[in-house]
Scaffold this motif. Structure first.
Motif, PDB file in Angstrom:
ATOM      1  N   GLN A 191     -11.365  -3.027  -5.116  1.00  0.00           N
ATOM      2  CA  GLN A 191     -10.609  -2.214  -4.162  1.00  0.00           C
ATOM      3  C   GLN A 191     -10.687  -0.729  -4.523  1.00  0.00           C
ATOM      4  O   GLN A 191     -11.081  -0.359  -5.633  1.00  0.00           O
ATOM      5  CB  GLN A 191      -9.145  -2.662  -4.125  1.00  0.00           C
ATOM      6  N   ASN A 239     -11.284  -5.000   0.481  1.00  0.00           N
ATOM      7  CA  ASN A 239     -11.193  -6.330  -0.116  1.00  0.00           C
ATOM      8  C   ASN A 239     -11.612  -6.269  -1.586  1.00  0.00           C
ATOM      9  O   ASN A 239     -11.872  -5.202  -2.131  1.00  0.00           O
ATOM     10  CB  ASN A 239     -12.040  -7.344   0.669  1.00  0.00           C
ATOM     11  N   ARG A 240     -11.693  -7.384  -2.210  1.00  0.00           N
ATOM     12  CA  ARG A 240     -11.980  -7.451  -3.640  1.00  0.00           C
ATOM     13  C   ARG A 240     -13.150  -8.395  -3.907  1.00  0.00           C
ATOM     14  O   ARG A 240     -13.525  -9.201  -3.057  1.00  0.00           O
ATOM     15  CB  ARG A 240     -10.750  -7.936  -4.403  1.00  0.00           C
ATOM     16  N   ARG A 252       0.846  -1.195   0.000  1.00  0.00           N
ATOM     17  CA  ARG A 252       0.000   0.000   0.000  1.00  0.00           C
ATOM     18  C   ARG A 252       0.880   1.244   0.000  1.00  0.00           C
ATOM     19  O   ARG A 252       1.958   1.261   0.582  1.00  0.00           O
ATOM     20  CB  ARG A 252      -0.872  -0.019   1.247  1.00  0.00           C
ATOM     21  N   PRO A 305      -3.715   0.515  -2.498  1.00  0.00           N
ATOM     22  CA  PRO A 305      -5.135   0.129  -2.565  1.00  0.00           C
ATOM     23  C   PRO A 305      -5.660  -0.328  -1.215  1.00  0.00           C
ATOM     24  O   PRO A 305      -4.921  -0.869  -0.400  1.00  0.00           O
ATOM     25  CB  PRO A 305      -5.135  -0.999  -3.592  1.00  0.00           C
ATOM     26  N   SER A 313     -13.241   3.929  -6.342  1.00  0.00           N
ATOM     27  CA  SER A 313     -12.899   2.588  -6.826  1.00  0.00           C
ATOM     28  C   SER A 313     -11.935   2.678  -7.998  1.00  0.00           C
ATOM     29  O   SER A 313     -12.058   3.562  -8.849  1.00  0.00           O
ATOM     30  CB  SER A 313     -14.164   1.849  -7.273  1.00  0.00           C
TER      31      SER A 313
END
Length: 271
Positions: A37, A98-99, A2, A95, A56
């Protein structure tokens, strides 16, 4: 991995009425962001606007270290973002979150991506990933909706992927007239949504997500939703993005920024 750093604006271009795509140089997000994400952004170093905003991730360009988001310019923050020129900077954290998870075996599942307005960008990234993973295009169905044609986002990008694409507008200015759930009902009546081999992924306004979740529950279809909430910090500290969820003991709250934004639709307490 990140990042939390000032990043250069590469481009900031209109994509629909009052909607722009901003491309930002940030190799960390470009390499590591996953479908669903988001990033938190600040437009300047002062106190106004006080809070950062979540966006997003729409597209990634890892070869040149860039990513982009699509946003609607309608408030102080996003109008300031719309005024950003190439070469200026924004502060990016991400990012985050979660995905969307791909139900397995992915090649044998019908993947139905349901988008509303600016909910389309993360679903485009998901569809692009599916195509890159070799999921047959006829097993990827995109239902892309908006109130009017000029508010429809990402339509040409979905079309370029070669997936099964539906456009739906409430005023009938493009594609089917009605709402995204009308297309889902039509597909179900024709037997094209097998409950044991289908997965719905939805992103858009909360009312749309609730309607899609109710449709999925009624027809025993699995459904993931990307929850739209205010996320003042994006890091799970301020608790400003609480989502009410069901638990074995009753109900509780989860944080959309760190526990989501993607939830199983059956988990969310909508009212």
């Amino acid at each position: 991995m990140r990042c939390a750093e000032y990043c250069e604006v590469v481009a900031n271009r209109p994509v629909a009425t009052n909607q722009l795509e901003i491309e930002i140089h940030c190799p960390t997000v470009a390499l590591h962001a996953q479908p669903g994400q988001f990033v938190q952004m600040r437009v300047q170093s002062g106190y106004e606007p006080l809070f950062s905003r979540p966006f997003s991730v729409f597209r990634r360009f890892p070869e040149r270290g860039n990513f982009s988001v699509v946003y609607l310019a309608r408030g102080t923050f996003t109008r300031m973002l719309a005024a950003k020129k190439p070469g200026e900077t924004v502060f990016v954290v991400g990012p985050l979150g979660n995905r969307f998870s791909l139900r397995q075996p992915a090649n044998e599942i019908l993947h139905v991506l349901v988008a509303g307005g600016v909910g389309a960008p993360p679903l485009y990234l998901l569809a692009e990933e599916m195509v890159q993973q070799g999921i047959p295009r006829h097993r990827i169905v995109v239902v892309n909706g908006a109130r009017r044609q000029d508010l429809l986002v990402c339509q040409e990008h979905f079309a370029e992927l070669g997936v099964h694409l539906w456009a739906v507008t409430e005023d009938g200015s493009l594609g089917e007239r009605g709402k995204v759930t009308d297309v889902l009902k039509s597909l179900h009546r024709r037997g094209e949504l097998p409950h044991d081999h289908c997965q719905i992924y939805a992103c858009g306004p909360t009312a749309m997500l609730e309607a899609v979740a109710q449709f999925a529950h009624k027809h025993h279809l699995r459904c993931q939703v990307s929850m739209e909430t205010l996320m003042p910090c994006g890091l799970g500290v301020c608790l400003g993005c609480a989502v009410k969820v069901r638990t074995p003991q009753g109900t509780d709250y989860k944080r959309a920024c760190v526990d989501g934004p993607i939830f199983d639709a059956t988990e969310v307490v909508w009212k």
